[in-house]
Design an enzyme around this catalytic site. Structure first.
Site, PDB file in Angstrom:
ATOM      1  N   ASP A 212      36.725  42.069  37.888  1.00 58.51           N
ATOM      2  CA  ASP A 212      36.734  41.572  36.511  1.00 58.51           C
ATOM      3  C   ASP A 212      38.031  42.004  35.802  1.00 58.51           C
ATOM      4  OD1 ASP A 212      35.276  40.518  34.074  1.00 58.51           O
ATOM      5  OD2 ASP A 212      35.576  42.600  33.434  1.00 58.51           O
ATOM      6  N   HIS A 216      44.287  42.427  33.421  1.00 58.68           N
ATOM      7  CA  HIS A 216      44.499  43.517  32.465  1.00 58.68           C
ATOM      8  C   HIS A 216      44.751  44.846  33.149  1.00 58.68           C
ATOM      9  CE1 HIS A 216      43.648  40.722  29.272  1.00 58.68           C
ATOM     10  NE2 HIS A 216      42.655  40.273  30.023  1.00 58.68           N
ATOM     11  N   GLU A 248      39.821  38.305  38.979  1.00 58.76           N
ATOM     12  CA  GLU A 248      39.805  37.424  37.811  1.00 58.76           C
ATOM     13  C   GLU A 248      41.161  37.497  37.114  1.00 58.76           C
ATOM     14  OE1 GLU A 248      37.760  36.608  33.465  1.00 58.76           O
ATOM     15  OE2 GLU A 248      37.966  38.633  34.239  1.00 58.76           O
TER      16      GLU A 248
END
Ligand SMILES: *[C@@H]1O[C@H](CO)[C@@H](O)[C@H](O)[C@H]1NC(C)=O
Ligand SMILES: *[C@@H]1O[C@H](CO)[C@@H](O)[C@H](O)[C@H]1NC(C)=O
Ligand SMILES: *[C@@H]1O[C@H](CO)[C@@H](O)[C@H](O)[C@H]1NC(C)=O
Length: 512
Positions: A212, A216, A248
């Site tokens: 996930d 980032h 992701e």
């Protein structure tokens, strides 16, 4: 020695791109927010018999319980600890699910939330799914344990501490994503805590991870975590098998962070795929299905063997994440089935089917004010079981797109044509298109506003085939349209533009 060396290199460097599904099981399904006990049953009663390769499960680790709004689906993306204890079930139930699914050849892929912990405003207390104490303000998570030193606050250079500018790579990776406390993955102790969690899952028998919010994190930090991972459990997998990794990374173009930055770690989620396919099938922006002739890398997507593809996911089906309004979902069932059929017939990428719950969607000024609503739940907050109706559909507001005949049969189609080339493309310059997969399968769409009547080369052996969209082969009978392929491979197709599902798919396993 040369060959051994080569195998060693291949084994060490390439395993993370391999989905680790059984041969001829070419898709996985995301059973979004399902309970572990329902997934175990679904593996045994439905997924294994219908050739599904695996299940992406919702995050299994402890998360914060949010009360305003009441238990939104996104609370599961706010970790409090790595205890296996959520509304989907406890550790015993998780292990039972993994064992039972693996035993029928359906593998489990865990949604790994490792970029961050809960939101900065989550408060302090034990309002978490396992009752662990935490304090978001002081960044204290004793159940892991993490403390303030384990977060990126000192590294983040934005004014608010949140990501403000997606053109600034450091901000995107070092600052807080919508206030979520950003873990310091540059620290070896943090990497080790995460790897310990993932290794516990691998020991239980999990086959891989969706990473996930990978965008980032710095790719080298993700790699450092992955390098600490063990091989898969040899009770179900050959010795030396590496976990499947798909990250992701939302890259629709126009930002400095690219999906390709992450190829060294595994596959990436190709978000352009669903956004573009939705635009084409909706016939927006002058798009036509005829343009799908060079679908895949020709459309600027990542290489096929680096792509995890899907029509919609749990974020963008409700307007979160990437893609915008072109994304097709179960709410647009007729178009959604065509998009799913196209995806599953086309050789590009590794495919994931979405399986959703219904929510009271309600648009105000173009935005769904109920986009937060969590899974079907009882008064006490427990998730409702997935009940199965007599006609094989699901009850309790579980949509179960993966059980829709057209989608289930296309999952089987993909298995049957696995390894066959993209062949015999035809289009009418508009929205009537067809293509084959070698001599194993053929599919034809009529998304124009007039009916279709053509004779085409299918590439298939002569015989009578049962369309797997309008019905299916049941024993020796066909409950659907029959297609007669002549000795030269030609067949005639008729598809009215108002047909319930204006496409036909035939393959050699549904020959009469
Ligand atoms: C896990 O949940 C099951 C079913 O609710 C329950 O019977 C069992 O005692 C729980 N196990 C643990 C370790 O909490
Ligand atoms: C395809 O579309 C064209 C217009 O672009 C139309 O004239 C034709 O009838 C359609 N069908 C076939 C089979 O060519
Ligand atoms: C379809 O086309 C064929 C050959 O052109 C023709 O014989 C047949 O009548 C057509 N069928 C329909 C339903 O229009």
């Amino acid at each position: 020695m040369g060959i051994y060396f080569l195998l060693l290199i291949v084994g060490l460097c390439w395993g993370q791109y391999d989905p680790n599904t059984l041969p001829k099981r070419t898709s996985i399904v995301h059973l979004f927010e399902w309970r572990w006990q329902d997934i175990a049953l679904e593996c045994e009663r439905y997924l294994a018999p219908n050739g599904f390769g695996g299940v992406q499960v919702s995050p299994p680790n402890e998360n914060v319980i949010i009360t305003d709004p009441k238990q939104p689906w996104w609370e599961r993306y706010q970790p409090v600890s790595y205890k296996l204890c959520t509304r989907s079930g406890n550790e015993t139930e998780f292990k039972d699910m993994v064992t039972r699914c693996n035993n029928v050849g359906v593998h489990i892929y865990v949604d790994a939330v490792i970029n961050h912990m809960c939101g900065a405003n989550a408060g302090a207390g034990d309002h978490a799914t396992c009752g662990s104490y935490f304090n978001a303000k002081t960044e204290d998570f004793p159940a892991v344990p993490y403390s303030g030193w384990d977060f990126n606050d000192h590294k983040c250079k934005s004014r608010s501490g949140n990501i403000e500018n997606y053109q600034d790579i450091s901000q995107v990776r070092d600052c807080r994503l919508v206030s979520l406390l950003d873990l310091a993955l540059a620290k070896d102790s943090v990497r080790s805590r995460i790897a310990e969690y993932l290794n516990r899952l691998l020991a239980i028998g999990v086959a891989g991870f969706r990473i996930d919010a990978a965008k980032h994190m710095w790719p080298e930090d993700v790699k450092a975590v992955l390098d600490k991972l063990r091989d898969l459990n040899t009770q179900w997998f050959p010795a030396g098998t590496r976990p499947f990794i798909y990250q992701e990374v939302i890259d629709l173009g126009g930002e400095p962070i690219k999906g390709s930055d992450y190829f060294g770690n595994g596959r990436v989620t190709e978000f352009k795929y669903g956004a573009k396919l939705g635009t084409v099938i909706r016939k927006w922006n002058g798009e036509k299905m005829a343009y799908l002739k060079n679908w895949g890398e020709g459309w600027g997507f990542v290489p096929s063997d680096r792509a995890l593809v899907f029509v919609d996911n749990h974020d963008n089906q409700r307007g979160h994440g990437a893609g915008g309004s072109s994304i097709l979902t179960f709410w647009d069932a007729r178009l959604y089935k065509m998009a799913s059929g196209f995806m599953l017939a086309h050789p590009y990428g590794f495919t994931r089917v979405m399986s959703s719950f219904r929510w009271p969607r309600y648009f105000e000024n173009g935005r769904d004010i109920n986009d937060w609503v969590g899974p079907p739940s009882n008064e006490d907050g427990s998730i409702k079981p997935v009940t199965i109706n007599e006609d094989t559909t699901c009850g309790n507001d579980w949509v179960c797109e993966h059980r829709w005949r057209q989608i289930k049969n296309m999952v089987i189609f993909r298995n049957v044509v696995d390894g066959e080339p993209f062949s015999n493309w035809w289009d009418n310059g508009s929205n009537q298109v067809a293509f084959g997969r070698g001599n194993k399968g053929f599919i034809i769409f009529n998304n124009d506003d007039w009916s279709l009547n053509v004779s085409l080369q299918t590439g298939l052996p002569a015989g009578t085939y049962c369309d797997v969209i309008s019905g299916q082969k049941e024993g020796d009978f066909c409950t659907a349209v029959e297609v007669h392929v002549a000795a030269d491979g030609m067949a005639n197709f008729l598809i009215g533009n108002e047909d319930k599902d204006p496409f036909i798919a035939i393959h050699v396993d549904a020959k009469l």
